[in-house]
Design an enzyme around this catalytic site. Sequence first.
Site, mmCIF file in Angstrom:
data_model
loop_
_atom_site.group_PDB
_atom_site.id
_atom_site.type_symbol
_atom_site.label_atom_id
_atom_site.label_comp_id
_atom_site.label_asym_id
_atom_site.label_seq_id
_atom_site.Cartn_x
_atom_site.Cartn_y
_atom_site.Cartn_z
ATOM 1 N N GLY A 5 0.830 -1.094 0.016
ATOM 2 C CA GLY A 5 -0.089 0.006 -0.090
ATOM 3 C C GLY A 5 0.759 1.310 0.115
ATOM 4 O O GLY A 5 0.413 2.427 0.300
ATOM 5 N N LEU B 125 -7.796 -9.544 -11.637
ATOM 6 C CA LEU B 125 -8.148 -8.908 -12.672
ATOM 7 C C LEU B 125 -9.554 -8.409 -12.104
ATOM 8 O O LEU B 125 -10.268 -9.146 -11.591
ATOM 9 C CB LEU B 125 -8.356 -9.846 -14.137
ATOM 10 C CG LEU B 125 -7.231 -9.963 -14.769
ATOM 11 C CD1 LEU B 125 -7.613 -11.044 -15.838
ATOM 12 C CD2 LEU B 125 -6.987 -8.593 -15.574
ATOM 13 N N MET C 200 -4.182 -7.376 -6.897
ATOM 14 C CA MET C 200 -3.560 -8.695 -7.642
ATOM 15 C C MET C 200 -4.597 -9.466 -8.178
ATOM 16 O O MET C 200 -4.447 -10.724 -8.186
ATOM 17 C CB MET C 200 -2.852 -9.276 -6.580
ATOM 18 C CG MET C 200 -1.579 -8.674 -6.099
ATOM 19 S SD MET C 200 -0.569 -7.830 -7.103
ATOM 20 C CE MET C 200 0.424 -9.167 -7.908
ATOM 21 N N ASN D 289 1.557 2.977 -2.622
ATOM 22 C CA ASN D 289 0.928 4.054 -3.565
ATOM 23 C C ASN D 289 -0.208 4.713 -2.779
ATOM 24 O O ASN D 289 -0.640 5.882 -2.772
ATOM 25 C CB ASN D 289 0.470 3.304 -4.983
ATOM 26 C CG ASN D 289 1.528 3.352 -5.869
ATOM 27 O OD1 ASN D 289 1.776 4.205 -6.476
ATOM 28 N ND2 ASN D 289 2.317 2.016 -5.819
ATOM 29 N N HIS E 135 0.967 0.568 -13.337
ATOM 30 C CA HIS E 135 1.724 -0.473 -13.482
ATOM 31 C C HIS E 135 3.179 -0.264 -13.526
ATOM 32 O O HIS E 135 3.520 0.797 -14.272
ATOM 33 C CB HIS E 135 1.352 -1.067 -15.018
ATOM 34 C CG HIS E 135 2.190 -2.329 -15.482
ATOM 35 N ND1 HIS E 135 1.818 -3.487 -14.921
ATOM 36 C CD2 HIS E 135 3.397 -2.490 -16.354
ATOM 37 C CE1 HIS E 135 2.594 -4.391 -15.552
ATOM 38 N NE2 HIS E 135 3.305 -3.693 -16.140
HETATM 39 C C1 GRF Z 1 3.495 -1.076 -7.710
HETATM 40 O O1 GRF Z 1 4.732 -1.180 -8.032
HETATM 41 C C2 GRF Z 1 2.383 -1.026 -8.595
HETATM 42 O O2 GRF Z 1 2.884 -0.608 -9.939
HETATM 43 C C3 GRF Z 1 1.864 -2.540 -8.768
HETATM 44 O O3 GRF Z 1 1.791 -3.071 -7.585
HETATM 45 C C4 GRF Z 1 2.820 -2.271 -6.718
HETATM 46 C C5 GRF Z 1 2.023 -1.892 -5.646
HETATM 47 O O4 GRF Z 1 2.718 -1.633 -4.468
HETATM 48 N N1 GRF Z 1 0.706 -2.599 -9.661
HETATM 49 P P1 GRF Z 1 2.094 -0.998 -3.279
HETATM 50 O O5 GRF Z 1 1.406 -1.940 -2.600
HETATM 51 O O6 GRF Z 1 1.539 0.326 -3.570
HETATM 52 O O7 GRF Z 1 3.549 -0.641 -2.469
#
Ligand code: GRF
Length: 212
Positions: free
Chosen positions: A18, A98, A96, A20, A115
């Site tokens: 998390g 679809l 994780m 992001n 991504h």
């Molecule tokens: C990120 O690198 C994003 O691009 C990919 O999954 C990762 C998630 O990281 N889809 P976080 O859980 O936000 O640390």
Amino acid sequence: MAVGESRIRLGILASGSGTNLEAIAQAIHDGDVPAEIAIVISDNPKAFALERAKRRGILYRVVQLSEFDDRPSFDREVLAALTSAQVDLVALAGYMKLVGAEMIEAFPNRIMNIHPALLPCFPGEQGVPDALDYGVKVSGVTVHFVDEGLDTGPIIAQEAVPVEEGDDVESLQNRIHAAEYRIYPKAIRLFAEGRLVVDGRRVRVLPGHDLD
Ligand code: GRF
């Protein structure tokens, strides 16, 4: 709430650490993104993203696939949670799974994903190691709207990230993460300001007051 008028309500789906989510929440807190996180949903009860939501006082829910008879019923529960939180935009942040067709229909061009590669190169779960193994000198980050394919939807924003001599997955991933934390909040801000127009595969960004 109409996009572009006020703060949009964001639903974030996350399965992992998390970071992001954290970057988006911080950008909102700093006043850089006119949004509020209405709900965080995880399919993984152990996701640290849930702890981050808790610490920030954000509503969160766990919806686990194993608790449902089939995939469509699981998707419907996620959709019901987003709908009852009155979400305007769904942001996948390390989710994780679809996204099912029903959810895409319910949120047309209102689901974003980030991504860790420059799409259409290296889609799927192994974007960072795949780019490294291929030997590219430049990889990067893509934010895109979600369609029914795997990382195939219209591209909103990209940032290139150099692959440096001696990089391993971790060092490249760290550089890629730093770019993610810049462009994901920015893409959400553009959406919230009503500045993203989807025209087939192309996403036009309407002019506005840019922070950077
Ligand atoms: C990120 O690198 C994003 O691009 C990919 O999954 C990762 C998630 O990281 N889809 P976080 O859980 O936000 O640390």
